[in-house]
Design an enzyme around this catalytic site. Structure first.
Site, PDB file in Angstrom:
ATOM      1  N   HIS A   1     -18.577  92.604  -9.440  1.00 54.74           N
ATOM      2  CA  HIS A   1     -17.163  92.497  -9.824  1.00 54.74           C
ATOM      3  C   HIS A   1     -16.235  92.968  -8.702  1.00 54.74           C
ATOM      4  O   HIS A   1     -15.110  92.492  -8.593  1.00 54.74           O
ATOM      5  CB  HIS A   1     -16.879  93.233 -11.133  1.00 54.74           C
ATOM      6  CG  HIS A   1     -17.009  92.345 -12.336  1.00 54.74           C
ATOM      7  ND1 HIS A   1     -18.230  92.015 -12.871  1.00 54.74           N
ATOM      8  CD2 HIS A   1     -16.080  91.659 -13.066  1.00 54.74           C
ATOM      9  CE1 HIS A   1     -18.034  91.190 -13.902  1.00 54.74           C
ATOM     10  NE2 HIS A   1     -16.749  90.952 -14.031  1.00 54.74           N
TER      11      HIS A   1
ATOM     12  N   HIS B   1     -15.840  90.007  -6.522  1.00 56.10           N
ATOM     13  CA  HIS B   1     -14.829  89.144  -7.163  1.00 56.10           C
ATOM     14  C   HIS B   1     -13.425  89.642  -6.845  1.00 56.10           C
ATOM     15  O   HIS B   1     -12.555  88.876  -6.434  1.00 56.10           O
ATOM     16  CB  HIS B   1     -15.021  89.122  -8.686  1.00 56.10           C
ATOM     17  CG  HIS B   1     -13.775  88.708  -9.407  1.00 56.10           C
ATOM     18  ND1 HIS B   1     -12.781  89.608  -9.736  1.00 56.10           N
ATOM     19  CD2 HIS B   1     -13.335  87.486  -9.795  1.00 56.10           C
ATOM     20  CE1 HIS B   1     -11.780  88.949 -10.307  1.00 56.10           C
ATOM     21  NE2 HIS B   1     -12.095  87.661 -10.364  1.00 56.10           N
TER      22      HIS B   1
ATOM     23  N   HIS C   1     -12.404  83.437 -12.734  1.00 57.91           N
ATOM     24  CA  HIS C   1     -13.016  84.770 -12.618  1.00 57.91           C
ATOM     25  C   HIS C   1     -14.551  84.667 -12.537  1.00 57.91           C
ATOM     26  O   HIS C   1     -15.169  85.164 -11.595  1.00 57.91           O
ATOM     27  CB  HIS C   1     -12.584  85.592 -13.839  1.00 57.91           C
ATOM     28  CG  HIS C   1     -13.250  86.908 -13.983  1.00 57.91           C
ATOM     29  ND1 HIS C   1     -12.799  88.042 -13.336  1.00 57.91           N
ATOM     30  CD2 HIS C   1     -14.350  87.293 -14.697  1.00 57.91           C
ATOM     31  CE1 HIS C   1     -13.589  89.064 -13.659  1.00 57.91           C
ATOM     32  NE2 HIS C   1     -14.536  88.636 -14.476  1.00 57.91           N
TER      33      HIS C   1
HETATM   34 ZN   LIG Z   1     -15.819  89.932 -15.584  1.00 62.05          ZN
END
Ligand SMILES: [Zn+2]
Length: 368
Positions: free
Chosen positions: A254, A257, A271
């Site tokens: 994450h 990301h 996402h």
């Molecule tokens: Zn997530």
């Protein structure tokens, strides 16, 4: 250090569950505000309206402004106050749902999620991801509370474009690997405790469900139909991933990301699509075995998740272009620091390049 798990009070999933919403809300309040996302079809709106009317619950409606930003949260909070709402309902995707949490929890409203897509695990968790008005990642907020009700109508989700369901699988793909890393590093989850056995089991079940049902669910939703595989993937994307991420733990995937959102090229990718690439990057960073990485890559290829930076719109792989993303991924307080070793931007940059190279090779092999 203690263990802790956080759960929504009630999770309801099935066909044609929307008309039942009034029965679930009748004990929660008398005046509801509905925040409608761009993906909220009129059929959803009509079902919620009729369901609340049946139970004598007043309903006001407001359309989502497009971003989960401070300005949007303030705007919707003012409307909720003006309407004297005691329930707030979010119908739409992850950003609508995050605005509803940000308005509902501080004001002590009953918080109700009606996801119309299964693109993230946002409906289940207490965590809110904030963005600037321009859509750049701006931080995470923890409310320490989960929704009073998550009402998931699988027919609505199966009618939405399949890319959302696939993106949700990308978000769910990281869940087991991040929770397992946080466990090995003895790092607390976002609830402040260590993972319970239940959260770890559900995180693992999330990954196993993706491998077992991902492709079959994709094919069904391409036809707009609900099958048992679709039902299991929706549960994995929304419930198992949400609990696994929040009460298992988070790590590099994450953060990668979050770093990628600084690159304008990635703005049009969801996402979960960025999280899928973040998962492969995490495995490279952790020095995982090739067969473990290959299993993840094969899954991405089978359901159509991006495996390379090019598939996220990033064609310039120079350090000048990629280092800002690697630096943001390693910002102080980022969850990447849950990895059981110190992580630097240079390591993240190199892991992204190596993941990209593996992704390219495996994609080419599959096509060849
Ligand atoms: Zn997530």
């Amino acid at each position: 250090m203690y263990s802790c798990i956080m759960l929504p009070s009630k999770y309801v999933q099935g066909r044609a569950v929307l008309p039942l919403i009034g029965e679930f809300l009748v004990r929660l309040g008398k005046r509801a505000l509905l925040l409608r996302g761009k993906t909220t079809a009129s059929i959803v709106d009509t079902a919620i309206t009729a369901g609340l009317q049946e139970q004598g619950i007043e309903l006001a409606k407001v359309d989502f402004g497009g971003e989960c930003s401070e300005d949007e949260i303030t705007r919707v909070a003012e409307i909720a106050r003006a309407e004297a709402a005691d329930i707030i309902i979010g119908a739409g995707g992850g950003k609508v749902i995050d605005v509803v949490k940000s308005v509902g929890y501080p004001a002590d409203l009953a918080v109700v999620m009606v996801p119309t897509i299964a693109a993230t695990d946002a409906p289940t968790s207490s965590v809110v991801v904030l963005y600037t008005a321009a859509g750049v990642f701006a931080g995470v907020r923890f409310y320490g509370k989960n929704p009073d009700l998550v009402l998931v109508d699988v027919e609505t989700i199966a009618r939405a474009p399949v890319r959302y369901l696939v993106a949700g699988m990308g978000d769910a793909l990281s869940t087991w690997f991040e929770a397992d890393t946080a466990r090995r590093a003895h790092r607390p989850n976002t609830s402040g405790g260590l993972a319970t056995q239940a959260a770890l089991k559900w995180a693992r079940l999330c990954y196993e469900t993706l491998l077992a049902d991902g492709l079959a669910a994709r094919r069904a939703v391409e036809k707009g139909v609900v099958t048992p595989a679709v039902e299991r993937i929706v549960e994995a994307n929304i419930l198992l991933s949400g609990i696994g991420a929040e009460s298992g733990g988070l790590a590099a995937a994450h953060s990668v990301h979050n770093g990628l959102t600084v690159l304008p090229e990635t703005a049009h990718y969801y996402h979960g699509e960025k999280v899928a690439f973040g998962t492969l990057t995490q495995l490279v960073l952790e020095g995982r075995r090739t067969d473990e990485m290959r299993e993840v890559a094969e899954f991405c290829l089978s359901v159509g998740l991006p495996l390379t930076l090019g598939e996220l719109g990033v064609t310039n792989l120079s350090p000048e272009n990629l280092m800002p993303a690697a630096e943001l991924a390693c910002a102080p307080g980022e969850i990447i620091h849950n990895e059981p070793f110190p992580v630097t931007p240079q390591m993240v940059y190199e892991a992204m390049l190596a993941a990209d190279a593996l992704g390219k090779e495996w994609s080419a092999q599959r096509k060849g």
